[in-house]
Structures are given as structure tokens and as C-alpha cells.
Scaffold this motif. Structure first.
Motif, PDB file in Angstrom:
ATOM      1  N   PHE A 154      64.501  69.780  52.631  1.00  9.72           N
ATOM      2  CA  PHE A 154      63.210  70.392  52.340  1.00  9.72           C
ATOM      3  C   PHE A 154      62.043  69.681  53.020  1.00  9.72           C
ATOM      4  O   PHE A 154      61.187  70.324  53.634  1.00  9.72           O
ATOM      5  CB  PHE A 154      62.980  70.443  50.823  1.00  9.72           C
ATOM      6  CG  PHE A 154      63.818  71.484  50.136  1.00  9.72           C
ATOM      7  CD1 PHE A 154      63.383  72.788  50.040  1.00  9.72           C
ATOM      8  CD2 PHE A 154      65.062  71.160  49.605  1.00  9.72           C
ATOM      9  CE1 PHE A 154      64.150  73.759  49.418  1.00  9.72           C
ATOM     10  CE2 PHE A 154      65.844  72.114  48.989  1.00  9.72           C
ATOM     11  CZ  PHE A 154      65.391  73.418  48.892  1.00  9.72           C
ATOM     12  N   LEU A 203      58.385  71.136  46.986  1.00  7.01           N
ATOM     13  CA  LEU A 203      59.582  71.964  47.033  1.00  7.01           C
ATOM     14  C   LEU A 203      60.832  71.152  46.718  1.00  7.01           C
ATOM     15  O   LEU A 203      61.724  71.615  45.996  1.00  7.01           O
ATOM     16  CB  LEU A 203      59.714  72.608  48.413  1.00  7.01           C
ATOM     17  CG  LEU A 203      58.608  73.591  48.817  1.00  7.01           C
ATOM     18  CD1 LEU A 203      58.865  74.109  50.228  1.00  7.01           C
ATOM     19  CD2 LEU A 203      58.528  74.744  47.834  1.00  7.01           C
ATOM     20  N   LYS A 263      51.492  74.367  44.946  1.00  8.75           N
ATOM     21  CA  LYS A 263      51.774  74.971  46.252  1.00  8.75           C
ATOM     22  C   LYS A 263      50.662  75.944  46.659  1.00  8.75           C
ATOM     23  O   LYS A 263      50.196  75.932  47.801  1.00  8.75           O
ATOM     24  CB  LYS A 263      53.117  75.685  46.186  1.00  8.75           C
ATOM     25  CG  LYS A 263      53.449  76.562  47.374  1.00  8.75           C
ATOM     26  CD  LYS A 263      54.800  77.213  47.163  1.00  8.75           C
ATOM     27  CE  LYS A 263      55.068  78.295  48.195  1.00  8.75           C
ATOM     28  NZ  LYS A 263      54.207  79.466  48.028  1.00  8.75           N
TER      29      LYS A 263
END
Length: 280
Positions: A154, A203, A263
Motif C-alpha cells: 500500500f 490505507l 483520506k
């Protein structure tokens, strides 16, 4: 002149929008509403009491511990791998990129099984580990290793495209002015990718706390010792303790909402830097 999506009739556009929103409502929004509704079905008191269970608290603590170990390690790996891939040409570069993508292409259950075959009692290194009285499988180290494996792409995958787009001009200028390689990394490379790095960490952390397949294989499902929150939800649900199962699920969903909010905030404040990632 080429046709574009904007040339479609209003009926077609609204039809596509309705289909997309209906799909999201059916497969995303309604399940989330069901989780919170079931968790609170018998009242807030019963919901809170679900977290008084010692095994549930142990699962929460283990989940946070595993994430606290796996995410920083993946941060270091992601930075090193992205820096190497984006800034240098070396033999095996394509192989490294392929290996970074490996966890995306195989089942988490298979990755967990690999660790069992490698570190289990009958595995390749199992007898040697047993002689040293060190347990990996069915213990916290195995859960950490499995989580690291499924989450390590990620951060690297968020950084590599951005670093490649930025090139090496800034680093070369800093080196020309007399900066050391490490100082160049701290004062030039790292500030240029800080928002993409934070995005990747978010993430990675979300996946680390929610991982089920690989962790389920290596954990052994030992109550109060090797159960993470997703595994505890499964146990509670199988025991027909639905309120407690949905209460723990709602906590996981809440953590997901926090990640989603962070995010969205990053995309709002630093959309240009993150858009560079998506172009690749």
C-alpha cells in the motif's frame, strides 16, 4: 469530433447516476446501516456491555498492537522500495516491482498458509524454532508477519508513481550543493512525498486492522491471545451473540469511517499531489 460522455442525453446521464447510487446504497450503505442498527438494537447499555468482555478487549488490544508494528515497518519498507525504484536504475528493478504487487495477486489465505508451512510445528523451520522455544505460528509474531505481508504494497504503491513523476532533479541539485544522501532524503525527497506517504499509511492501517484471511490461518483462534477484532466478530457471531458481534463490527466500521474522513481531508487539501498518483 469525437463523442464524449458529455454528449449523452440527460436521460442517459441521470440513468447512470441512479444506477451507480443504487448500487452503492444496496451493497455499501445498507449493510453499514444494518451493522449499527443491530449493534444498538437492544439499547446503548447492552452495546457498551459488549465491550466489557475480557476476550473482546484482548482482541481490540491485539489489533491495535499488530497495526502499531506492521504499519511503521511497512512505512520504512515502502519508503526504501519507492526510493530505490523511482530514483535508481539497477538489475532486478522490474522483479522488485513485481514482488511489491504480489500480495495483490494471491489470496490472503494462501499467504497465511505459506507461513504455517514455513514456521509451523511440521514446517520447514518449525523444529528449529521449537528447539529455541520460539513460537511464530499461533502466536503474535505470526499474526504480525501475515499482516505485514498483505499490507506492504500500500505505501510503496502510493509513493512510486509520485516519485517517478518528480524525477531526480531536486535531489541532484541538493547533492551538487554539498548535501549528503541522507540529508537530501530528509530535506528534499521526504517533504515532496509527505502527503502521499500519509495517504498510504492510512490505507495500510485500515487494511491491517481489518485483515481476516491471512490472520485467521496463522492465529489458531486462541481466545484472549491470538484473536484480532475480525476473528472475534466471527466467534461471537458463531456463538449467536449477535449484539456483541455487531458491536465489535461497528467499532471496525467506525475506524473505517475515521480513515475515510482522513483520506477525504487529504484529497481536499492536497488533491494535486494525490492526483499525480492516480494518473499512474
Amino acid at each position: 469530433m469525437h463523442e464524449t460522455a458529455l454528449s449523452e442525453s440527460r436521460t442517459v446521464r441521470w440513468g447512470l447516476i441512479v444506477i451507480a447510487l443504487g448500487f452503492l446504497a444496496l451493497f455499501l450503505v445498507l449493510p453499514l446501516i444494518a451493522v449499527f442498527a443491530e449493534a444498538l438494537r437492544r439499547g446503548v447499555g447492552v452495546f457498551v456491555a459488549a465491550f466489557a468482555d475480557a476476550d473482546t478487549w484482548a482482541a481490540i488490544e491485539l489489533t491495535l498492537l499488530v497495526a502499531a508494528i506492521a504499519v511503521p515497518l511497512n512505512l520504512v519498507f515502502g519508503l526504501c522500495a519507492a526510493w530505490a525504484v523511482a530514483k535508481f536504475a539497477f538489475p532486478g528493478r522490474s522483479l522488485l516491482i513485481t514482488l511489491i504487487d504480489l500480495p495483490f495477486s494471491i489470496s490472503p489465505v494462501v499467504s497465511g498458509l505459506v507461513y504455517v508451512l514455513l514456521f509451523g510445528a511440521k514446517g520447514l523451520l518449525g523444529p528449529w524454532l521449537e528447539d529455541w522455544d520460539f513460537k511464530i505460528v499461533f502466536a503474535v509474531p505470526g499474526i504480525v508477519l501475515a499482516t505485514i505481508f498483505v499490507t506492504f504494497p500500500f505505501i510503496a504503491r502510493e509513493l512510486i508513481p509520485l516519485m517517478q513523476e518528480q524525477g531526480t532533479a531536486d535531489e541532484e541539485a541538493a547533492l551538487t550543493l554539498g548535501a549528503s544522501g541522507f540529508r537530501t532524503f530528509l530535506t528534499v525527497t521526504l517533504p515532496n512525498v509527505r502527503w502521499a506517504l500519509l495517504y498510504g499509511v492510512l490505507l495500510c492501517n485500515a487494511r491491517a486492522m481489518g485483515e481476516f484471511g491471512a490472520v485467521s490461518v496463522v492465529s489458531g483462534h486462541i481466545r484472549g491471545l491470538t484473536n484480532t477484532m475480525p476473528l472475534q466478530v466471527e466467534i461471537l457471531y458463531n456463538e449467536y451473540n449477535f449484539v456483541a458481534a455487531f458491536a465489535v463490527s461497528s467499532l471496525l466500521a467506525g475506524l473505517a469511517f475515521v480513515t475515510l474522513g482522513a483520506k477525504s481531508f487529504l484529497e481536499w487539501r492536497h488533491g494535486d499531489a494525490l492526483a499525480a498518483i492516480r494518473r499512474h
